[in-house]
Design a protein around this motif. Structure first.
Motif, PDB file in Angstrom:
ATOM      1  N   HIS A  52      29.290 -58.771 130.390  1.00  0.00           N
ATOM      2  CA  HIS A  52      29.766 -59.273 129.095  1.00  0.00           C
ATOM      3  C   HIS A  52      29.438 -60.741 128.885  1.00  0.00           C
ATOM      4  CE1 HIS A  52      32.939 -55.816 128.717  1.00  0.00           C
ATOM      5  NE2 HIS A  52      31.690 -55.411 128.683  1.00  0.00           N
ATOM      6  N   ILE A  53      29.162 -61.465 129.965  1.00  0.00           N
ATOM      7  CA  ILE A  53      28.683 -62.842 129.785  1.00  0.00           C
ATOM      8  C   ILE A  53      27.200 -62.967 130.127  1.00  0.00           C
ATOM      9  CG2 ILE A  53      30.846 -64.145 129.873  1.00  0.00           C
ATOM     10  CD1 ILE A  53      30.431 -64.607 132.847  1.00  0.00           C
ATOM     11  N   LEU A  54      26.736 -62.180 131.119  1.00  0.00           N
ATOM     12  CA  LEU A  54      25.326 -62.297 131.540  1.00  0.00           C
ATOM     13  C   LEU A  54      24.364 -61.919 130.407  1.00  0.00           C
ATOM     14  CD1 LEU A  54      25.491 -60.846 135.164  1.00  0.00           C
ATOM     15  CD2 LEU A  54      24.752 -63.158 134.527  1.00  0.00           C
ATOM     16  N   ALA A  55      24.635 -60.797 129.746  1.00  0.00           N
ATOM     17  CA  ALA A  55      23.713 -60.326 128.716  1.00  0.00           C
ATOM     18  C   ALA A  55      23.625 -61.283 127.518  1.00  0.00           C
ATOM     19  CB  ALA A  55      24.094 -58.911 128.275  1.00  0.00           C
ATOM     20  N   PRO A  56      24.772 -61.708 126.928  1.00  0.00           N
ATOM     21  CA  PRO A  56      24.673 -62.647 125.807  1.00  0.00           C
ATOM     22  C   PRO A  56      23.988 -63.962 126.189  1.00  0.00           C
ATOM     23  CG  PRO A  56      26.883 -61.750 125.939  1.00  0.00           C
ATOM     24  CD  PRO A  56      26.177 -61.306 127.172  1.00  0.00           C
ATOM     25  N   CYS A  57      24.269 -64.471 127.394  1.00  0.00           N
ATOM     26  CA  CYS A  57      23.646 -65.737 127.822  1.00  0.00           C
ATOM     27  C   CYS A  57      22.131 -65.579 127.955  1.00  0.00           C
ATOM     28  CB  CYS A  57      24.232 -66.217 129.146  1.00  0.00           C
ATOM     29  SG  CYS A  57      25.917 -66.813 128.987  1.00  0.00           S
ATOM     30  N   ALA A  58      21.700 -64.435 128.485  1.00  0.00           N
ATOM     31  CA  ALA A  58      20.262 -64.186 128.639  1.00  0.00           C
ATOM     32  C   ALA A  58      19.587 -64.111 127.270  1.00  0.00           C
ATOM     33  CB  ALA A  58      20.038 -62.893 129.421  1.00  0.00           C
ATOM     34  N   VAL A  59      20.217 -63.400 126.335  1.00  0.00           N
ATOM     35  CA  VAL A  59      19.638 -63.263 124.993  1.00  0.00           C
ATOM     36  C   VAL A  59      19.594 -64.626 124.295  1.00  0.00           C
ATOM     37  CG1 VAL A  59      19.987 -62.235 122.698  1.00  0.00           C
ATOM     38  CG2 VAL A  59      20.313 -60.838 124.755  1.00  0.00           C
ATOM     39  N   LEU A  60      20.707 -65.361 124.359  1.00  0.00           N
ATOM     40  CA  LEU A  60      20.760 -66.687 123.723  1.00  0.00           C
ATOM     41  C   LEU A  60      19.706 -67.631 124.313  1.00  0.00           C
ATOM     42  CD1 LEU A  60      24.607 -67.363 123.324  1.00  0.00           C
ATOM     43  CD2 LEU A  60      22.926 -67.080 121.490  1.00  0.00           C
ATOM     44  N   ALA A  61      19.518 -67.552 125.647  1.00  0.00           N
ATOM     45  CA  ALA A  61      18.537 -68.440 126.298  1.00  0.00           C
ATOM     46  C   ALA A  61      17.120 -68.109 125.836  1.00  0.00           C
ATOM     47  CB  ALA A  61      18.650 -68.333 127.812  1.00  0.00           C
ATOM     48  N   LEU A  62      16.870 -66.820 125.565  1.00  0.00           N
ATOM     49  CA  LEU A  62      15.539 -66.419 125.100  1.00  0.00           C
ATOM     50  C   LEU A  62      15.299 -66.874 123.660  1.00  0.00           C
ATOM     51  CD1 LEU A  62      15.299 -62.849 126.662  1.00  0.00           C
ATOM     52  CD2 LEU A  62      13.774 -64.773 127.160  1.00  0.00           C
ATOM     53  N   ILE A  63      16.379 -66.965 122.870  1.00  0.00           N
ATOM     54  CA  ILE A  63      16.229 -67.349 121.455  1.00  0.00           C
ATOM     55  C   ILE A  63      16.317 -68.867 121.268  1.00  0.00           C
ATOM     56  CG2 ILE A  63      17.128 -67.065 119.108  1.00  0.00           C
ATOM     57  CD1 ILE A  63      18.363 -64.387 120.081  1.00  0.00           C
ATOM     58  N   PHE A  64      17.418 -69.447 121.802  1.00  0.00           N
ATOM     59  CA  PHE A  64      17.648 -70.881 121.599  1.00  0.00           C
ATOM     60  C   PHE A  64      17.314 -71.658 122.859  1.00  0.00           C
ATOM     61  CE2 PHE A  64      20.670 -68.571 118.862  1.00  0.00           C
ATOM     62  CZ  PHE A  64      20.214 -69.007 117.616  1.00  0.00           C
ATOM     63  N   ASN A  65      16.098 -72.166 122.916  1.00  0.00           N
ATOM     64  CA  ASN A  65      15.663 -72.994 124.049  1.00  0.00           C
ATOM     65  C   ASN A  65      14.747 -74.083 123.528  1.00  0.00           C
ATOM     66  OD1 ASN A  65      12.873 -71.876 123.978  1.00  0.00           O
ATOM     67  ND2 ASN A  65      13.982 -69.995 124.482  1.00  0.00           N
ATOM     68  N   VAL A  82      33.662 -69.490 133.976  1.00  0.00           N
ATOM     69  CA  VAL A  82      35.053 -69.617 134.425  1.00  0.00           C
ATOM     70  C   VAL A  82      35.919 -68.474 133.882  1.00  0.00           C
ATOM     71  CG1 VAL A  82      35.956 -71.030 132.516  1.00  0.00           C
ATOM     72  CG2 VAL A  82      36.871 -71.323 134.832  1.00  0.00           C
ATOM     73  N   MET A  83      35.389 -67.662 132.975  1.00  0.00           N
ATOM     74  CA  MET A  83      36.212 -66.624 132.341  1.00  0.00           C
ATOM     75  C   MET A  83      36.846 -65.636 133.324  1.00  0.00           C
ATOM     76  SD  MET A  83      34.188 -66.146 128.765  1.00  0.00           S
ATOM     77  CE  MET A  83      35.335 -65.112 127.907  1.00  0.00           C
ATOM     78  N   PRO A  84      36.111 -65.130 134.343  1.00  0.00           N
ATOM     79  CA  PRO A  84      36.784 -64.277 135.332  1.00  0.00           C
ATOM     80  C   PRO A  84      37.936 -65.001 136.020  1.00  0.00           C
ATOM     81  CG  PRO A  84      34.405 -64.098 135.563  1.00  0.00           C
ATOM     82  CD  PRO A  84      34.661 -65.219 134.606  1.00  0.00           C
ATOM     83  N   GLN A  85      37.748 -66.306 136.320  1.00  0.00           N
ATOM     84  CA  GLN A  85      38.799 -67.097 136.972  1.00  0.00           C
ATOM     85  C   GLN A  85      40.016 -67.250 136.058  1.00  0.00           C
ATOM     86  OE1 GLN A  85      38.927 -68.646 140.282  1.00  0.00           O
ATOM     87  NE2 GLN A  85      41.011 -68.581 139.488  1.00  0.00           N
TER      88      GLN A  85
END
Lengths: 10, 227
Positions: free
Chosen positions: B110-123, B144-147
């Motif tokens: 739930h965090i890995l996928a959005p971050c990967a997509v955002l990194a591919l678009i906004f860089n 930190v969300m799991p924590q």
């Protein structure tokens, strides 16, 4: 220019 | 290098030492999210790939571009990588039986996928190194969300765990001040990707900071969340 200069923070 | 940046880095470094000290002293990693720690190892691994670049310059005796700042960054990057891998190692070997895995239920995709997509678009540049750097910035903001979820699930944190969380959250808040300072004092200095992610990262700690200061003011050892 090295990558280190592009991102000079941690 | 300004006072805010160096304080931020030292606070970040302190966070690792607090966590390792807590785990070694209590022989337990109860209340610490393995998933958050695992995300931090991924964050540093993706972000510090330029270590190879510096290493390459050193072994070819190309010292022209190696400044004091490069040496400082390189030293800190190696420390951060070593500390985060060591924490994950400890949590999966000698302290595994004390790990809060049953309550550490956050779904990492739930965090890995959005971050990967955002990194591919906004860089800033569509290169592998730059995309991985950007991915690490986005991922760190939400790692930190799991924590936080574990903290809410548990309802309280022991003293060292709450100091750890204060240090790891506070360091990014100091970076925000550092960015304002740099923007005011250095020509053309801006990095919107880091600024927005850094703001999100600090904002996620908002509630935690509130309860942490309440705890400090009241002199309690453990941080308790309202039930």
């Amino acid at each position: 220019e090295s990558d280190d200069e592009l991102h000079d923070e941690l | 290098m300004n006072i805010f940046r160096i304080s931020a880095d030292l606070l970040h470094l302190a966070s690792f030492f607090i966590l390792i000290f807590k785990m070694k002293a209590t022989k337990s990693c109860k209340g610490i999210s393995f998933k958050t720690q695992l995300m931090y190892t991924l964050v540093f691994t993706c972000r510090y790939l330029d270590l190879f670049h510096v290493l390459g310059m050193m072994i070819t005796f190309n010292f022209a571009h190696i400044t004091g700042l490069t040496l400082y960054n390189t030293f800190m990057k190696i420390l951060f990588l070593a500390a985060s891998y060591y924490i994950v190692y400890l949590m999966r070997t000698e302290l595994k039986s004390t790990s809060d895995d049953a309550r550490d239920t956050f779904v990492l995709w739930h965090i890995l996928a959005p971050c990967a997509v955002l990194a591919l678009i906004f860089n800033a540049q569509f290169t592998i190194l730059e995309i991985l750097w950007t991915f690490s910035i986005y991922l760190e903001a939400v790692a930190v969300m799991p924590q936080l979820m574990l903290l809410i699930e548990t309802g309280e944190a022991d003293s060292l765990s709450s100091h750890y969380m204060f240090a790891v959250g506070g360091y990014r808040a100091l970076y925000l001040v550092n960015w304002v300072y740099r923007y005011a004092t250095e020509p053309y200095y801006s990095n919107w990707i880091a600024w927005i992610a850094g703001f999100v990262q600090t904002a996620l700690f908002g509630d935690f900071f509130y309860y942490y200061f309440v705890k400090i003011m009241s002199g309690d050892a453990a941080l308790k969340l309202p039930t």
